[in-house]
Scaffold this motif. Structure first.
Motif, PDB file in Angstrom:
ATOM      1  N   LYS A 188       0.832  -1.210   0.000  1.00  0.00           N
ATOM      2  CA  LYS A 188       0.000   0.000   0.000  1.00  0.00           C
ATOM      3  C   LYS A 188       0.869   1.265   0.000  1.00  0.00           C
ATOM      4  O   LYS A 188       0.603   2.214  -0.748  1.00  0.00           O
ATOM      5  CB  LYS A 188      -0.940   0.011   1.202  1.00  0.00           C
ATOM      6  CG  LYS A 188      -1.878   1.198   1.187  1.00  0.00           C
ATOM      7  CD  LYS A 188      -2.911   1.137   2.286  1.00  0.00           C
ATOM      8  CE  LYS A 188      -3.857   2.315   2.184  1.00  0.00           C
ATOM      9  NZ  LYS A 188      -4.920   2.235   3.174  1.00  0.00           N
ATOM     10  N   ILE A 189       1.908   1.272   0.812  1.00  0.00           N
ATOM     11  CA  ILE A 189       2.812   2.430   0.865  1.00  0.00           C
ATOM     12  C   ILE A 189       3.459   2.650  -0.505  1.00  0.00           C
ATOM     13  O   ILE A 189       3.500   3.767  -1.007  1.00  0.00           O
ATOM     14  CB  ILE A 189       3.888   2.225   1.951  1.00  0.00           C
ATOM     15  CG1 ILE A 189       3.245   2.215   3.328  1.00  0.00           C
ATOM     16  CG2 ILE A 189       4.978   3.287   1.854  1.00  0.00           C
ATOM     17  CD1 ILE A 189       4.143   1.700   4.431  1.00  0.00           C
ATOM     18  N   GLY A 247       3.081   7.272  -7.639  1.00  0.00           N
ATOM     19  CA  GLY A 247       2.048   7.762  -8.537  1.00  0.00           C
ATOM     20  C   GLY A 247       0.646   7.745  -7.975  1.00  0.00           C
ATOM     21  O   GLY A 247      -0.302   7.936  -8.717  1.00  0.00           O
ATOM     22  N   ASP A 248       0.506   7.506  -6.694  1.00  0.00           N
ATOM     23  CA  ASP A 248      -0.813   7.484  -6.056  1.00  0.00           C
ATOM     24  C   ASP A 248      -1.798   6.592  -6.806  1.00  0.00           C
ATOM     25  O   ASP A 248      -2.905   6.992  -7.132  1.00  0.00           O
ATOM     26  CB  ASP A 248      -1.351   8.910  -5.917  1.00  0.00           C
ATOM     27  CG  ASP A 248      -2.419   9.032  -4.844  1.00  0.00           C
ATOM     28  OD1 ASP A 248      -2.438   8.182  -3.926  1.00  0.00           O
ATOM     29  OD2 ASP A 248      -3.235   9.961  -4.915  1.00  0.00           O
ATOM     30  N   LEU A 249      -1.368   5.366  -7.095  1.00  0.00           N
ATOM     31  CA  LEU A 249      -2.201   4.413  -7.814  1.00  0.00           C
ATOM     32  C   LEU A 249      -3.319   3.880  -6.926  1.00  0.00           C
ATOM     33  O   LEU A 249      -3.119   3.647  -5.737  1.00  0.00           O
ATOM     34  CB  LEU A 249      -1.363   3.217  -8.278  1.00  0.00           C
ATOM     35  CG  LEU A 249      -0.288   3.463  -9.312  1.00  0.00           C
ATOM     36  CD1 LEU A 249       0.563   2.202  -9.482  1.00  0.00           C
ATOM     37  CD2 LEU A 249      -0.893   3.864 -10.631  1.00  0.00           C
ATOM     38  N   THR A 250      -4.476   3.670  -7.528  1.00  0.00           N
ATOM     39  CA  THR A 250      -5.560   3.002  -6.807  1.00  0.00           C
ATOM     40  C   THR A 250      -5.301   1.498  -6.855  1.00  0.00           C
ATOM     41  O   THR A 250      -4.484   1.020  -7.660  1.00  0.00           O
ATOM     42  CB  THR A 250      -6.932   3.291  -7.450  1.00  0.00           C
ATOM     43  OG1 THR A 250      -6.952   2.711  -8.759  1.00  0.00           O
ATOM     44  CG2 THR A 250      -7.215   4.787  -7.522  1.00  0.00           C
ATOM     45  N   GLU A 281      -4.814  -3.691 -12.665  1.00  0.00           N
ATOM     46  CA  GLU A 281      -4.806  -3.724 -14.130  1.00  0.00           C
ATOM     47  C   GLU A 281      -3.383  -3.829 -14.669  1.00  0.00           C
ATOM     48  O   GLU A 281      -3.146  -4.524 -15.657  1.00  0.00           O
ATOM     49  CB  GLU A 281      -5.508  -2.492 -14.687  1.00  0.00           C
ATOM     50  CG  GLU A 281      -7.006  -2.527 -14.461  1.00  0.00           C
ATOM     51  CD  GLU A 281      -7.718  -1.227 -14.792  1.00  0.00           C
ATOM     52  OE1 GLU A 281      -7.082  -0.275 -15.291  1.00  0.00           O
ATOM     53  OE2 GLU A 281      -8.940  -1.162 -14.520  1.00  0.00           O
ATOM     54  N   LYS A 282      -2.432  -3.171 -14.016  1.00  0.00           N
ATOM     55  CA  LYS A 282      -1.031  -3.221 -14.463  1.00  0.00           C
ATOM     56  C   LYS A 282      -0.438  -4.616 -14.338  1.00  0.00           C
ATOM     57  O   LYS A 282       0.443  -4.983 -15.117  1.00  0.00           O
ATOM     58  CB  LYS A 282      -0.176  -2.247 -13.644  1.00  0.00           C
ATOM     59  CG  LYS A 282      -0.331  -0.793 -14.030  1.00  0.00           C
ATOM     60  CD  LYS A 282       0.573   0.062 -13.148  1.00  0.00           C
ATOM     61  CE  LYS A 282       0.532   1.496 -13.558  1.00  0.00           C
ATOM     62  NZ  LYS A 282       1.499   1.814 -14.615  1.00  0.00           N
TER      63      LYS A 282
END
Length: 68
Positions: free
Chosen positions: A8-9, A15-18, A24-25
């Motif tokens: 999570k960190i 990039g503040d990804l959800t 998806e990546k």
């Protein structure tokens, strides 16, 4: 032994990804990312490597074994 993670960190820092965007990546579900972050699921080696690559982290900086 338990697998401790800093997913999570790393996700927020890089990039503040959800959870959905990261999922998806690496071609998994958002629920899988959530389960890994909460320590309820131990990912496969393949998924660990994909997560590290997607977040540009070393595997050992994302995951570590913790004595239980």
């Amino acid at each position: 032994m338990a697998l401790k993670n800093k997913l999570k960190i790393a996700r927020v820092t890089k990039g503040d990804l959800t959870q959905q965007e990261l999922a998806e990546k690496v071609s998994c579900s958002r629920q899988t990312i959530h389960s890994i972050e909460s320590g309820k699921f131990v990912p496969s080696i393949e998924l660990v490597l994909k997560l590290a690559k997607a977040l540009d982290y070393k595997v050992e900086d994302l995951f570590e074994l913790e004595d239980s």
